[in-house]
Design an enzyme around this catalytic site. Structure first.
Site, PDB file in Angstrom:
ATOM      1  CG  PHE A 196       0.237   4.599   3.792  1.00  0.00           C
ATOM      2  CD1 PHE A 196      -0.987   4.632   4.380  1.00  0.00           C
ATOM      3  CD2 PHE A 196       0.845   3.445   3.327  1.00  0.00           C
ATOM      4  CE1 PHE A 196      -1.568   3.490   4.913  1.00  0.00           C
ATOM      5  CE2 PHE A 196       0.497   2.113   4.008  1.00  0.00           C
ATOM      6  CZ  PHE A 196      -0.790   2.383   4.735  1.00  0.00           C
ATOM      7  CB  THR A 219      -0.930  -0.140   1.259  1.00  0.00           C
ATOM      8  OG1 THR A 219      -1.660  -1.237   1.127  1.00  0.00           O
ATOM      9  CG2 THR A 219      -1.842   1.060   1.242  1.00  0.00           C
TER      10      THR A 219
END
Ligand SMILES: O=C(O)C(=O)Cc1ccccc1
Length: 392
Positions: free
Chosen positions: A276, A274
């Site tokens: 960010f 992921t």
């Protein structure tokens, strides 16, 4: 930071980026859970801090001291020509120094302790004080109102793709992207002690986490239920001592909430990453010494070939695009107020979010955006920041 301290800060500090600032000050009610170690008593009643300012400044007896402390601790330079409360934009060098000097930046994230966003905050700013917030809007608002220094926002995942709602948030608020962090996500199936896999009927987690473990959870025959964040799911299972319900979360969440790890690495693809974004009130001054990336958002007139023409401004300068995302019109998200509109809202049919491999300090990027501006109906630079090439 205690409730009274937060209250005193909010009554004294300006919020230059918030269009609602002065008149709405006394109406604002943020719900901020304080980042203190978990305890069973606290689990049931997350600390809520009312940030209402009742207007009586005399009650904030140590407000000035708090403000002074904040200024003393503030790692940015101050320019005597400017208002003393306005920091200069951070440079990338200052940013990396902050980490190495161990300054306690306050970084807001959505979720409770043990959420992946908290790990992302800690990866970006080692030694930071990660501040859990109930919602993303709260985290953004905490930055805008000077309660914290940064907010962290998951923006895309290698399995699930873009997190569209968070793209919309970038536009709705006027924070700047000052960094990115890529985090390897390793999901676990957690349950209370003594609970076995065959006892479980359902599983709770963040929708992204449930989607990333889709195949495994189907194979296990578990009903899925979405909650706000992965660690929140673990906390709920632990607090209610659920016997038929598990949570998809990290090993950190298992440790914090005292849960057993029934299965590890349950994501459908082992390469689950992921990305960010780190957001701040001020942009950083980008350099050209290290690999930088720039994120922009723009809109175009409708017509054949306009997107092709827009992307060509980068191609002809040999600028590599790393991401393109389009978002349809959403009145709420697209009610853009900027200098060029003189305060009047403008509506656009589509928005294009583009990331490219160049710093705004690079002449090629300046030229490309100058060119794009000639025919784009709207253009905003969301930020120029160091590329995160490492994975942890
Ligand atoms: O819920 C969390 O822990 C988050 O930080 C959001 C999230 C969920 C799944 C993968 C990455 C981030």
């Amino acid at each position: 930071m205690e409730a009274a301290a937060i209250r005193s800060l909010i009554s004294h500090l300006p919020s230059p980026t918030s269009p609602k600032s002065s008149t709405a000050d006394h109406n604002l009610l943020l719900s901020v859970k304080l980042p203190k170690p978990y305890s069973k008593r606290r689990c049931n009643a997350p600390v809520r801090v009312s940030l209402e300012n009742d207007g009586d400044k005399s009650k904030n007896t140590y407000g000035a001291i708090e403000l002074q402390r904040l200024v003393d601790e503030y790692p940015y330079e101050f320019n005597s020509k400017d208002s003393p409360s306005l920091p200069r934009p951070l440079t990338s060098t200052q940013l990396s120094n902050l980490a190495s000097e161990g300054s306690r930046l306050r970084v807001a994230y959505q979720g409770v302790r043990g959420a992946y966003s908290e790990s992302a905050a800690e990866k970006a700013y080692p030694n930071c004080e990660a501040v859990p917030c109930e919602q993303f809007d709260t985290a953004f608002e905490a930055v805008e109102r000077w309660l914290v220094d940064r907010a962290v926002l998951p923006i895309e995942n290698s399995l699930g793709g873009s997190i569209h709602r968070n793209y919309d948030l970038l536009l709705r608020h006027s924070l700047h992207i000052v960094g990115e962090v890529k985090l390897k996500i390793r999901h676990c199936l957690l349950a209370n002690r003594g609970v076995k896999l065959e006892d479980l009927k359902r599983v709770l987690s963040h929708p992204q986490a449930l989607a990333q473990c889709e195949n495994t959870l189907t194979r296990m025959g578990l009903v899925r239920e979405a909650v706000d964040d992965t660690a929140g799911a673990a906390k709920l299972v632990a607090f209610h001592k659920l016997k038929d319900t598990g949570a998809v979360a990290s090993t950190t969440a298992a440790r914090i909430y005292g849960l057993n790890v029934l299965a590890q690495d349950i994501q459908d693809d082992s390469d689950n990453v992921t990305r960010f974004l780190m957001l701040a009130r001020e942009p950083i001054i980008p350099g050209t010494d290290k690999p930088f990336k720039t994120s922009i958002v723009f809109s175009l007139e409708e017509g054949p070939g306009v997107l092709f023409k827009a992307l060509a401004v980068f191609a002809m300068r040999n600028i590599n695009l790393t991401k393109i995302e389009s978002r349809p019109l959403q009145k709420q998200a697209l009610r853009i107020l900027d200098d060029s509109t003189n305060g009047f809202p403008k509506y656009f049919p589509y928005l294009f979010y583009v990331d490219f491999d160049a710093s705004m300090a690079d002449q090629r990027a300046q030229n490309a955006l100058g060119h794009l501006k000639e025919f784009a109906t709207f253009l905003r630079v969301l930020g120029s920041y160091l590329v995160d090439s490492g994975m942890a």
